[in-house]
Design an enzyme around this catalytic site. Structure first.
Site, PDB file in Angstrom:
ATOM      1  NE  ARG A   1      73.078  -7.654  48.802  1.00 48.23           N
ATOM      2  CZ  ARG A   1      73.519  -7.911  50.109  1.00 48.23           C
ATOM      3  NH1 ARG A   1      73.380  -9.370  51.017  1.00 48.23           N
ATOM      4  NH2 ARG A   1      74.011  -6.858  50.676  1.00 48.23           N
TER       5      ARG A   1
ATOM      6  NE  ARG B   1      76.608  -7.030  59.076  1.00 48.21           N
ATOM      7  CZ  ARG B   1      76.432  -6.743  58.032  1.00 48.21           C
ATOM      8  NH1 ARG B   1      76.055  -7.515  56.737  1.00 48.21           N
ATOM      9  NH2 ARG B   1      77.309  -5.399  57.627  1.00 48.21           N
TER      10      ARG B   1
ATOM     11  CE  LYS C   1      79.137  -5.942  48.081  1.00 48.50           C
ATOM     12  NZ  LYS C   1      77.744  -5.088  49.627  1.00 48.50           N
ATOM     13  CG  ASN C   2      81.906  -2.645  50.885  1.00 45.82           C
ATOM     14  OD1 ASN C   2      80.068  -3.273  50.394  1.00 45.82           O
ATOM     15  ND2 ASN C   2      81.457  -4.149  52.759  1.00 45.82           N
TER      16      ASN C   2
ATOM     17  CB  CYS D   1      73.715 -11.475  59.035  1.00 47.49           C
ATOM     18  SG  CYS D   1      73.880  -9.655  58.063  1.00 47.49           S
TER      19      CYS D   1
ATOM     20  CG  ASP E   1      83.810  -7.576  53.984  1.00 46.75           C
ATOM     21  OD1 ASP E   1      82.583  -8.394  54.364  1.00 46.75           O
ATOM     22  OD2 ASP E   1      83.426  -6.289  53.470  1.00 46.75           O
TER      23      ASP E   1
HETATM   24  C1  UD1 Z   1      80.186  -2.694  56.719  1.00 44.38           C
HETATM   25  C2  UD1 Z   1      80.815  -3.792  54.722  1.00 44.38           C
HETATM   26  C3  UD1 Z   1      80.899  -5.097  55.492  1.00 44.38           C
HETATM   27  C4  UD1 Z   1      82.230  -5.063  56.061  1.00 44.38           C
HETATM   28  C5  UD1 Z   1      81.696  -4.162  57.375  1.00 44.38           C
HETATM   29  C6  UD1 Z   1      83.301  -4.994  58.220  1.00 44.38           C
HETATM   30  C7  UD1 Z   1      79.358  -2.068  53.786  1.00 44.38           C
HETATM   31  C8  UD1 Z   1      77.993  -1.660  52.865  1.00 44.38           C
HETATM   32  N1  UD1 Z   1      79.362  -3.680  54.481  1.00 44.38           N
HETATM   33  O1  UD1 Z   1      79.220  -3.359  57.624  1.00 44.38           O
HETATM   34  O2  UD1 Z   1      80.518  -6.147  54.293  1.00 44.38           O
HETATM   35  O3  UD1 Z   1      81.794  -7.269  56.655  1.00 44.38           O
HETATM   36  O4  UD1 Z   1      81.890  -3.071  56.921  1.00 44.38           O
HETATM   37  O5  UD1 Z   1      84.230  -5.042  57.803  1.00 44.38           O
HETATM   38  O6  UD1 Z   1      80.580  -1.449  53.246  1.00 44.38           O
HETATM   39  N2  UD1 Z   1      78.869  -2.336  65.432  1.00 44.38           N
HETATM   40  C9  UD1 Z   1      78.388  -2.217  66.173  1.00 44.38           C
HETATM   41  N3  UD1 Z   1      77.256  -1.178  66.880  1.00 44.38           N
HETATM   42  C10 UD1 Z   1      77.121  -0.470  65.408  1.00 44.38           C
HETATM   43  C11 UD1 Z   1      77.087  -0.839  64.048  1.00 44.38           C
HETATM   44  C12 UD1 Z   1      78.403  -2.142  63.971  1.00 44.38           C
HETATM   45  O7  UD1 Z   1      78.398  -2.522  67.631  1.00 44.38           O
HETATM   46  O8  UD1 Z   1      76.322  -0.018  65.218  1.00 44.38           O
HETATM   47  C13 UD1 Z   1      79.968  -3.575  65.205  1.00 44.38           C
HETATM   48  C14 UD1 Z   1      79.479  -5.020  64.456  1.00 44.38           C
HETATM   49  O9  UD1 Z   1      78.113  -5.164  64.938  1.00 44.38           O
HETATM   50  C15 UD1 Z   1      80.506  -5.267  64.335  1.00 44.38           C
HETATM   51  C16 UD1 Z   1      81.486  -3.964  63.844  1.00 44.38           C
HETATM   52  O10 UD1 Z   1      80.723  -3.157  64.271  1.00 44.38           O
HETATM   53  O11 UD1 Z   1      81.029  -6.442  65.089  1.00 44.38           O
HETATM   54  C17 UD1 Z   1      81.667  -2.919  62.734  1.00 44.38           C
HETATM   55  O12 UD1 Z   1      80.691  -3.270  62.118  1.00 44.38           O
HETATM   56  P1  UD1 Z   1      80.597  -1.961  60.571  1.00 44.38           P
HETATM   57  O13 UD1 Z   1      81.611  -1.816  60.167  1.00 44.38           O
HETATM   58  O14 UD1 Z   1      79.329  -1.364  60.948  1.00 44.38           O
HETATM   59  O15 UD1 Z   1      79.735  -3.161  59.238  1.00 44.38           O
HETATM   60  P2  UD1 Z   1      78.964  -2.668  58.306  1.00 44.38           P
HETATM   61  O16 UD1 Z   1      78.938  -0.917  58.310  1.00 44.38           O
HETATM   62  O17 UD1 Z   1      77.764  -3.154  58.543  1.00 44.38           O
END
Ligand code: UD1
Length: 417
Positions: free
Chosen positions: A396, A121, A22-23, A116, A304
């Site tokens: 999902r 997030r 999915k990701n 979430c 995850d």
């Molecule tokens: C993706 C995955 C999700 C997984 C996560 C971490 C997809 C669609 N989703 O989510 O399943 O749990 O990676 O492996 O691929 N952060 C910030 N600012 C930002 C973005 C992120 O502070 O702009 C922080 C988040 O709060 C978190 C960390 O960075 O603590 C990692 O988040 P991120 O890697 O961005 O997760 P997603 O891409 O949302």
């Protein structure tokens, strides 16, 4: 809304085939917006999130058709640049439309994704990265509005190796003028996958899979064809299912190379795991051993898989700790697991799990994709009947999980309501 009825305990045996990730698929679908033609993806799981992304693309005027695991996306005509609240609130990965729309059309309007069930997030790193490439960004009425005549390559240093921010900046940078360097980039396999697909379309990207990705912008990205990698989290979830039920599962069509930390952790819990090429055999222990687990960015233990490993540890011989360093609030499964008789105390991002000899079936509620799979795992090991409400969360991210588990000997069925 559907529920699952699970009667346990059971010992899973047999083989299961893992679907596409999915990701990996969601960024690839968004990346098709960069091309003025038809991209083809293979090994595409028919998930609720796949359908949601297709709906999002349809809203832009893009035609997407899915059948037999093949997804064709024709983004030659794009008529809208807005990702509406109604879709973004059901799938945060809608934010992936942002980078490609901005890069190809110079404008994008995307609803702010909310938090979430398991905490905030933020997307500040996505926005800072795109602003560094020259996007003018305004946030108004719950929407992010961005414009740019032409993006320019820049140095983007991420304070956290965010998967989403790396994806968005990379997709925008492939069409920017000049060179972009992403420092502290995410190293997840799904990022490397996106880079490979974009390269097939003519993008110039190097360093994917490391913390420094270099991108030299090109004038256009040609439509690409790509086979989606196996879902490492689905594979990890079935490995955890073998561990919690003391079963024996052959996991086929997976990539054990993406599962190092999960394999090590399950071995620490007493599971016997043999990794082969594209397959993995997992035999659960007589009694799970207590273990301490910390999530981390790839190649660390994936957040995850945190809920699933906690379910396994809930029946361990001894006390374990589970620390989530990626999403410190991701513990909505804790009170639900406790309904099965698990003994888990949470303090901030640390959960202390005191193993109990057996779990008892109970009515529980799914709160997000991975928390739901943890509840299924607990239900498989628990004595008696469990009803899991709100299984749309699991739909999902897992394709027909009840059928796959049923073929392994689980007594699980989907019921309406
Ligand atoms: C993706 C995955 C999700 C997984 C996560 C971490 C997809 C669609 N989703 O989510 O399943 O749990 O990676 O492996 O691929 N952060 C910030 N600012 C930002 C973005 C992120 O502070 O702009 C922080 C988040 O709060 C978190 C960390 O960075 O603590 C990692 O988040 P991120 O890697 O961005 O997760 P997603 O891409 O949302």
């Amino acid at each position: 809304m559907d529920s699952f009825l699970v009667t346990g305990p059971c010992r899973l045996e047999g083989s299961v085939r893992i679907g596409g990730a999915k990701n990996a698929m969601l960024p690839l679908m968004a990346a098709s917006l960069l091309t003025a033609g038809t991209c083809e993806l293979e090994n595409v799981p028919d998930l609720r999130d796949t359908r949601t992304m297709m709906q999002l693309l349809a809203g832009f005027g893009v035609r997407a058709t899915l059948g037999d695991g093949r997804l064709a996306i024709d983004a030659s005509r794009v008529e809208s640049f807005e990702a509406p609240y109604e879709i973004v609130r059901t799938m945060r990965a809608s934010i992936y439309a942002f980078g490609p729309l901005l890069a190809r059309f110079g404008r994008a309007r995307v609803s702010m994704p909310g938090g979430c069930a398991w905490g905030p997030r933020p997307i500040d790193l996505h926005l800072r990265g795109l602003a560094a490439l020259g996007a003018r960004i305004r946030i108004e009425h719950g929407y992010i509005d961005a414009t740019a005549e032409r993006l320019r390559g820049a140095e983007v240093s991420l304070t956290i190796p965010s998967v989403g921010a790396t994806v968005n900046v990379m997709m925008a940078a492939v069409l920017a003028d000049g060179r972009t360097v992403i420092e502290n980039a995410a190293r997840e396999p799904e990022i490397a996958e996106l880079a490979r697909a974009l390269r097939a379309g003519g993008a110039r990207i190097e360093g994917e899979g490391t913390s420094r990705i270099e991108i030299d912008g090109v004038a256009a990205i040609a439509p690409f064809s790509h086979r989606v990698i196996p879902d490492r989290i689905e594979a990890g979830t079935f490995a955890a299912a073998a561990a919690i039920t003391g079963g024996r599962i052959e996991i086929e069509g997976c990539d054990p190379g993406h599962l190092g930390a999960v394999v090590d952790t399950l071995r620490g819990c007493g599971a016997e795991i043999v990794c082969g090429s594209g397959r993995m055999a997992v035999a659960g222990p007589g009694r799970v051993k207590a273990s301490n687990v910390e999530t981390g960015f790839y190649p660390g233990f994936p957040t995850d898989m945190q809920a699933q490993i906690m379910a396994v540890l809930s029946i361990a011989d001894g006390t374990s700790t589970v620390v989530d360093r990626v999403y410190p609030d991701r513990f909505t499964h804790v009170p639900e697991l406790c309904r099965f008789g698990a003994r888990i105390a949470r303090d901030g991002n640390v959960a202390v799990v005191t193993g109990v000899p057996r779990l008892e079936g109970a009515p529980v509620m799914a709160t997000d994709i991975r928390a739901s799979s943890a509840l299924i795992l607990a239900a498989l090991a628990a004595d008696g009947e469990t009803k899991i409400l709100r299984v749309y969360h699991i739909d999902r991210g897992y394709e027909r999980i009840e059928e796959k588990l049923g073929r392994l000997g689980a007594r699980i069925r989907r019921v309406a309501g």
